[in-house]
Enzyme design. Structure first.
Site, mmCIF file in Angstrom:
data_model
loop_
_atom_site.group_PDB
_atom_site.id
_atom_site.type_symbol
_atom_site.label_atom_id
_atom_site.label_comp_id
_atom_site.label_asym_id
_atom_site.label_seq_id
_atom_site.Cartn_x
_atom_site.Cartn_y
_atom_site.Cartn_z
ATOM 1 N N THR A 107 1.043 -1.290 -0.030
ATOM 2 C CA THR A 107 0.088 0.002 0.012
ATOM 3 C C THR A 107 0.649 1.302 -0.177
ATOM 4 O OG1 THR A 107 -0.181 -0.192 2.498
ATOM 5 C CG2 THR A 107 -1.900 -0.924 1.260
ATOM 6 N N LEU A 174 6.082 -6.791 12.517
ATOM 7 C CA LEU A 174 7.460 -7.143 12.458
ATOM 8 C C LEU A 174 8.235 -6.186 11.860
ATOM 9 C CD1 LEU A 174 6.533 -10.252 10.061
ATOM 10 C CD2 LEU A 174 6.559 -10.144 12.550
ATOM 11 N N GLU A 176 11.547 -5.245 9.985
ATOM 12 C CA GLU A 176 12.529 -5.868 8.837
ATOM 13 C C GLU A 176 13.799 -6.369 9.489
ATOM 14 O OE1 GLU A 176 12.887 -3.386 5.195
ATOM 15 O OE2 GLU A 176 10.830 -3.064 5.298
ATOM 16 N N PHE A 271 14.235 2.498 21.152
ATOM 17 C CA PHE A 271 13.999 3.502 20.180
ATOM 18 C C PHE A 271 14.365 4.960 20.565
ATOM 19 C CE2 PHE A 271 12.173 2.206 16.359
ATOM 20 C CZ PHE A 271 11.851 0.802 16.503
ATOM 21 N N LEU A 272 15.624 5.096 21.389
ATOM 22 C CA LEU A 272 16.382 6.152 21.869
ATOM 23 C C LEU A 272 17.503 6.141 21.170
ATOM 24 C CD1 LEU A 272 15.038 6.693 25.471
ATOM 25 C CD2 LEU A 272 14.491 8.120 23.548
ATOM 26 N N CYS A 282 8.243 2.032 6.284
ATOM 27 C CA CYS A 282 6.974 2.203 7.055
ATOM 28 C C CYS A 282 6.759 3.435 7.827
ATOM 29 C CB CYS A 282 6.982 0.858 8.117
ATOM 30 S SG CYS A 282 7.353 -0.451 7.316
ATOM 31 N N LYS A 342 18.538 0.540 7.500
ATOM 32 C CA LYS A 342 18.843 0.181 8.848
ATOM 33 C C LYS A 342 19.787 -1.157 8.568
ATOM 34 C CE LYS A 342 15.087 -2.525 10.217
ATOM 35 N NZ LYS A 342 14.236 -2.985 11.473
ATOM 36 N N ARG A 349 14.276 1.668 0.702
ATOM 37 C CA ARG A 349 13.094 2.466 0.602
ATOM 38 C C ARG A 349 12.976 3.741 1.787
ATOM 39 N NH1 ARG A 349 8.019 -1.071 1.207
ATOM 40 N NH2 ARG A 349 9.604 -2.193 2.540
HETATM 41 C C1 UGA Z 1 8.635 -0.590 11.861
HETATM 42 C C2 UGA Z 1 8.222 -1.101 13.243
HETATM 43 O O1 UGA Z 1 9.340 -1.134 14.122
HETATM 44 C C3 UGA Z 1 7.577 -2.318 13.002
HETATM 45 O O2 UGA Z 1 6.832 -2.674 14.396
HETATM 46 C C4 UGA Z 1 6.527 -2.449 11.965
HETATM 47 O O3 UGA Z 1 5.809 -3.532 11.877
HETATM 48 C C5 UGA Z 1 6.923 -2.001 10.774
HETATM 49 O O4 UGA Z 1 7.645 -0.588 10.685
HETATM 50 C C6 UGA Z 1 6.059 -1.748 9.550
HETATM 51 O O5 UGA Z 1 5.102 -0.881 9.638
HETATM 52 O O6 UGA Z 1 5.868 -2.977 8.974
HETATM 53 P P1 UGA Z 1 10.866 -1.220 10.361
HETATM 54 O O7 UGA Z 1 10.444 -0.265 9.288
HETATM 55 O O8 UGA Z 1 11.353 -2.281 10.028
HETATM 56 O O9 UGA Z 1 9.628 -1.613 11.566
HETATM 57 O O10 UGA Z 1 12.123 -0.346 11.021
HETATM 58 P P2 UGA Z 1 12.326 -0.017 12.639
HETATM 59 O O11 UGA Z 1 13.422 -1.119 13.170
HETATM 60 O O12 UGA Z 1 11.288 0.220 13.497
HETATM 61 O O13 UGA Z 1 13.140 1.525 12.435
HETATM 62 C C7 UGA Z 1 12.578 2.344 11.626
HETATM 63 C C8 UGA Z 1 13.613 3.685 11.605
HETATM 64 O O14 UGA Z 1 13.602 4.196 12.667
HETATM 65 C C9 UGA Z 1 14.869 3.219 10.785
HETATM 66 O O15 UGA Z 1 15.345 4.244 9.984
HETATM 67 C C10 UGA Z 1 15.942 3.277 12.083
HETATM 68 O O16 UGA Z 1 17.245 3.462 11.787
HETATM 69 C C11 UGA Z 1 15.335 4.374 12.970
HETATM 70 N N1 UGA Z 1 15.498 4.423 14.210
HETATM 71 C C12 UGA Z 1 15.112 3.168 15.072
HETATM 72 C C13 UGA Z 1 16.614 5.202 14.878
HETATM 73 O O17 UGA Z 1 17.024 6.233 14.153
HETATM 74 N N2 UGA Z 1 16.748 4.996 16.090
HETATM 75 C C14 UGA Z 1 16.191 3.994 16.996
HETATM 76 O O18 UGA Z 1 16.444 3.933 18.186
HETATM 77 C C15 UGA Z 1 15.186 3.163 16.330
#
Ligand code: UGA
Length: 452
Positions: A107, A174, A176, A271-272, A282, A342, A349
């Site tokens: 989507t 989930l 990735e 997430f800090l 996402c 990450k 994306r």
């Molecule tokens: C995220 C959510 O964490 C999942 O629970 C959800 O299912 C998924 O989106 C989705 O909607 O399908 P994801 O996109 O795999 O998962 O990535 P995350 O690990 O959440 O990280 C998201 C972004 O935040 C990345 O760019 C990561 O580098 C950044 N991030 C995350 C930080 O800069 N600092 C942090 O402490 C954590």
């Protein structure tokens, strides 16, 4: 850790096998494929369909199409057990046999619509409707606009008034790169339905995973929980990013600050971690879709709108910081290590790293890139505008600045003595704070880190 978990799970499955439910998963992307493989692994008979022929051919041969820890092993195992099949199109028999049809198609955000493009969801609903001839639960797994389940139900009922169905919202959470682990260790399984009959089937489906309770909500609440969770986490990430900038200005250490804050359970330590800004398929999409839907219905998300704007500015700002570092160098060359949004994924994306590379080449800089997993995906965006290195050391040849764009583990243990022999200028811009600064100093590098 994973092995111990899966051993515990195996014991739980042998005590609680589910009743060999027949599951049809529509969509073989990050969500659909992980779901299909993992549900087969806990005993369901799964047919997974996708409209991309190359993908289906590869998956049918046991070759994974995404970079996802442990998925390759489980794919092969479940193909062998014959509980898992991949098809280009679902035939009428697959639909008729299914107890549950899970819709997990993409989507993407559509600027013209100012929201999710849900065309594929609705066309799947129409396609499957004709063949439903017994009670079937339709699960919406894709991240969708609020009210989508109602619309899917309406489409199916209009196409086939006799269809005995229940449309249920079960958003996926989930991450990735940790998708398999997250599937087997869910923190919550949100089930949006008011139907007792559907609840029983969904309970059966998740029986081996029920270490944590299923949470029942209305369909609309369930749809909101997904977007709200991602928008909240994006806000949390942005908060610590701003705090990192503040720490730099006033001489604090953002890691100490995050640790101290996170000990308060109400805040939490996850997430800090500061970085160049959040990205991926996402957070950016869900935050934008939520904000624009809020605007349309007259419930403004001022906070989320600020976060979206500030995150975009942050990514641009990092590009400008890199430019400032090399402003006195003639024809500067950048070695850019890490392109995925990450670590642990090949997904580019909305990757801050890729956006920053694009900004640098637009300013005329020469950029040589390397990523251990995401080169193929990055090439579809960066094309021939950058040089592609075979490893970190090749990327560093003649470089004036080394940028760490993704927190890959292997970048933590780079041989800085060796890197020093290749570069022209010894400067590191560590956007992910993974490099050992003391070690780089020993070899004559200057190293910029975030928030400390
Ligand atoms: C995220 C959510 O964490 C999942 O629970 C959800 O299912 C998924 O989106 C989705 O909607 O399908 P994801 O996109 O795999 O998962 O990535 P995350 O690990 O959440 O990280 C998201 C972004 O935040 C990345 O760019 C990561 O580098 C950044 N991030 C995350 C930080 O800069 N600092 C942090 O402490 C954590």
């Amino acid at each position: 850790m994973i092995e111990q978990e899966s051993l515990m799970l195996k014991r739980s499955i042998s005590k609680n096998p589910n009743k060999k439910l027949n599951l049809l998963v529509v969509g073989g992307g990050y969500v659909g494929l992980t779901m299909a493989v993992c549900f087969a692994d806990i005993g369901c008979n799964v047919v997974c369909v996708d409209k991309q022929k190359a993908k289906i051919n590869s998956l049918s041969k046991g070759k994974v199409t995404i970079f996802e820890k442990d998925l390759d092993r489980l794919l092969v195992k479940n193909l062998k057990s014959k509980r898992l099949q991949f098809k280009l199109l679902a035939n009428s028999g697959d639909i008729e046999n299914s107890d549950i049809i899970m819709i997990a198609v993409g989507t993407p955000f559509d600027d013209k619509l100012d929201g999710y493009n849900q065309r594929d969801i609705y066309s799947v609903a129409k396609e499957i409707a004709r063949f439903i001839n017994k009670y079937t639960v339709i699960v919406i797994k894709s991240t969708v606009e609020v009210g989508t389940c109602d619309k899917v139900e309406q489409i199916i009922k209009e196409t086939n008034p006799k269809a005995d169905i229940e449309v249920v919202s079960i958003p996926e959470f989930l991450r990735e790169g940790s998708g398999v682990y997250d599937f087997f260790n869910p923190e919550r399984i949100i089930v949006g339905t008011g139907s007792q009959r559907a609840k029983e089937i969904i309970k059966e489906l998740h029986k081996p995973l029920q270490k944590k309770k299923l949470v029942y909500t209305t369909r609309r609440s369930s749809e909101i929980i997904k977007c709200a969770s991602n928008a909240f986490l994006a806000t949390k990430v942005h908060f610590i990013n701003e705090m990192a900038d503040f720490c730099e200005e006033v001489g604090g250490n953002v890691y100490e600050v995050a640790y101290g804050m996170g000990l308060d359970k109400r805040i939490g330590r996850e997430f800090l971690k500061p970085g160049p800004g959040y990205g991926g398929g996402c957070f950016p999409k869900d935050a934008k879709a939520l904000a624009s839907l809020g605007k349309r219905v007259g419930a403004n998300f001022n906070l989320i709108e600020c976060v979206i704007c500030a995150n975009g500015n942050r990514i641009k700002g990092f590009g400008q910081k890199i430019l400032r570092c090399v402003k006195n160098i003639k024809k500067p060359k950048v070695a850019f290590l890490g392109l995925a949004f990450k670590s642990g994924t090949d997904d580019c994306r909305c990757s801050p790293a890729v956006d920053i590379v694009l900004g640098l080449i637009n300013k005329g800089l020469k950029v040589c890139v390397y990523d251990p997993a995401a080169m193929k995906n990055a090439k579809t965006i960066l094309k021939s505008r950058v040089f592609y290195a075979k490893d970190e050391y090749e990327a560093a040849k003649g470089a004036d600045i080394i940028v760490i764009g993704t927190e890959w583990k292997q970048f933590k243990s780079l041989d800085w003595q060796k890197m020093g022999r290749f570069v022209r200028n010894k400067f590191i811009f560590d956007m992910r704070n993974i490099v050992d600064k003391q070690e780089t100093l020993k070899h004559g590098f200057e190293c910029y880190k975030i928030g400390c």
